[in-house]
Scaffold this active site. Structure first.
Site, PDB file in Angstrom:
ATOM      1  N   LYS A 119      67.258 169.410  11.066  1.00 49.58           N
ATOM      2  CA  LYS A 119      67.422 170.858  11.133  1.00 49.58           C
ATOM      3  C   LYS A 119      66.523 171.571  10.141  1.00 49.58           C
ATOM      4  O   LYS A 119      66.085 172.690  10.401  1.00 49.58           O
ATOM      5  CB  LYS A 119      68.892 171.252  10.915  1.00 49.58           C
ATOM      6  CG  LYS A 119      69.768 170.960  12.124  1.00 49.58           C
ATOM      7  CD  LYS A 119      71.104 171.651  12.036  1.00 49.58           C
ATOM      8  CE  LYS A 119      71.945 171.390  13.289  1.00 49.58           C
ATOM      9  NZ  LYS A 119      73.309 171.899  13.172  1.00 49.58           N
ATOM     10  N   LYS A 201      69.640 163.219  23.692  1.00 50.51           N
ATOM     11  CA  LYS A 201      70.943 163.752  24.084  1.00 50.51           C
ATOM     12  C   LYS A 201      70.797 165.187  24.606  1.00 50.51           C
ATOM     13  O   LYS A 201      70.005 165.965  24.060  1.00 50.51           O
ATOM     14  CB  LYS A 201      71.853 163.741  22.842  1.00 50.51           C
ATOM     15  CG  LYS A 201      73.267 164.211  23.091  1.00 50.51           C
ATOM     16  CD  LYS A 201      74.075 164.199  21.804  1.00 50.51           C
ATOM     17  CE  LYS A 201      75.339 165.012  21.966  1.00 50.51           C
ATOM     18  NZ  LYS A 201      76.153 165.070  20.761  1.00 50.51           N
ATOM     19  N   LYS A 204      72.523 172.027  23.729  1.00 51.20           N
ATOM     20  CA  LYS A 204      72.472 173.452  24.032  1.00 51.20           C
ATOM     21  C   LYS A 204      71.387 174.144  23.214  1.00 51.20           C
ATOM     22  O   LYS A 204      71.033 175.278  23.489  1.00 51.20           O
ATOM     23  CB  LYS A 204      73.831 174.089  23.776  1.00 51.20           C
ATOM     24  CG  LYS A 204      74.348 173.907  22.362  1.00 51.20           C
ATOM     25  CD  LYS A 204      75.824 174.268  22.239  1.00 51.20           C
ATOM     26  CE  LYS A 204      76.322 174.003  20.829  1.00 51.20           C
ATOM     27  NZ  LYS A 204      77.609 173.363  20.732  1.00 51.20           N
TER      28      LYS A 204
END
Ligand code: TRP
Length: 336
Positions: A119, A201, A204
């Site tokens: 991130k 994976k 969203k």
């Protein structure tokens, strides 16, 4: 007291961030399993809005999405009467517990978290302290409810390991305070992959909308996205790592139909990808239609949703407070 403990159900805690719209990955990989746990366990299902703000959120959207996630929990079959459904920021003990745990967690441990590393690359302009501290808030979420089991995906395993380390450290520094939670690995329920890059994976937060199917995507969008899903040139519906795109579509279909991957492979012997994809698209449309209707109905009923999250927060904070009080006492704080 002992008798009461003996018949007490095991505690489960899990949460989803309202940081984007939920995908069928959340639904097939998490929510459908949560539904199955509700009779056997004492379940706390949280909407982790405080985790969501570690990445920039538009306030209006955050507000909407938080309620939508609650509506999706309920529409998916998670019964608010049987489970504790609540919003993380409504129970201040999560933040309080996180502070106390912060002082028992090392910078080095948090620096090693792969999600933080990923991130901080992705959100380079906003590497805030909350993003770094995210796993400690997650540890607090879990430990203040004395959770036995935590259903999480593979990407959250490292955070759960850290939670266990922190719990053990606190227990040995003071005295036994927390249950040391185990990951809950679902017997069924697949890890749904990205439709464009099927070795990743489904997420969203992907930049390409064709790589995921949202819970609230209309039927024609679902059909289109499945027809565009990346496959291969082998042309045989087979369940193998050499065909990750097809494997993912088989997982989606078998999870929805409640069958095995072998059965799907058998059904599609001699049948081409076009027909297979069409059927997968149709299965998703059919599965989601009633859930979507229910979500729309629930989102329009703000009063009902309010009654659910208020009752949930009340129940949750009663339990959470017991643990946080214990923590403070052991640390040496004067009791109020
Ligand atoms: N970090 C989790 C995720 O992104 C969400 C989460 C927050 C969570 N607190 C939790 C999951 C506690 C399980 C238990 O998926």
């Amino acid at each position: 007291m002992e008798k009461e403990n003996a018949i007490q159900k095991k505690v489960i805690f899990s949460g989803i961030q309202p940081s984007g719209q939920l995908t069928i990955g959340n639904y097939l990989g998490a929510l459908k399993n949560w539904v199955k746990l509700q009779d056997e366990y004492e379940c706390f299902y949280c909407i982790v809005d405080m985790h969501a703000i570690t990445v920039k959120q538009e306030p209006k959207e955050l507000r909407q999405r938080t309620l939508e996630v609650l509506a999706i929990y309920i529409a998916a079959g998670i019964d608010p009467e049987k489970n504790t459904l609540f919003i993380q920021s409504h129970v201040p003990q999560h933040a309080e517990g996180a502070w106390l745990l912060n002082c028992n967690t090392y910078m080095g441990e948090l620096s090693r978290m792969t999600q933080f590393k990923d991130k901080s690359q992705r959100y380079g302009q906003n590497i805030n302290v909350g993003l770094f501290d995210y796993p400690v808030l997650m540890a607090s979420d879990i430990l203040i409810y004395q959770a036995d089991l935590v259903p999480v995906g593979h990407d959250q395993k490292q955070h759960l390991e850290l939670t266990r380390d922190i719990a053990e450290r606190f227990n040995s520094a003071y005295s036994p305070t927390f249950k040391v939670p185990d990951p809950y690995i679902a017997k069924v329920g697949a890890k749904i992959m990205d439709l464009q890059e099927p070795t990743k994976k489904m997420s969203k937060s992907s930049d390409n909308p064709n790589s995921y199917i949202l819970m609230m995507d209309p039927p024609e969008v679902i059909r289109k996205k499945i027809s565009r899903a990346v496959t291969d040139s082998i042309g045989v519906v087979n369940y193998t790592d050499d065909q990750p795109g097809i494997k993912n579509l088989i997982d989606i279909l078998s999870t929805i139909k409640g069958t095995t991957s072998e059965e799907v492979v058998k059904t599609y012997e001699g049948i081409g990808y076009a027909q297979f994809k069409k059927d997968v698209g149709e299965a998703i449309v059919e599965e989601l239609a009633p859930v979507q209707d229910k979500v729309k109905e629930l989102v329009a009923d703000k009063k009902y949703l309010e009654s659910v999250y208020k009752a949930g927060a009340e129940k949750a904070s009663y339990i959470a407070n017991k643990t946080v009080r214990k923590m403070k006492k052991k640390i040496g704080f004067i009791q109020q």
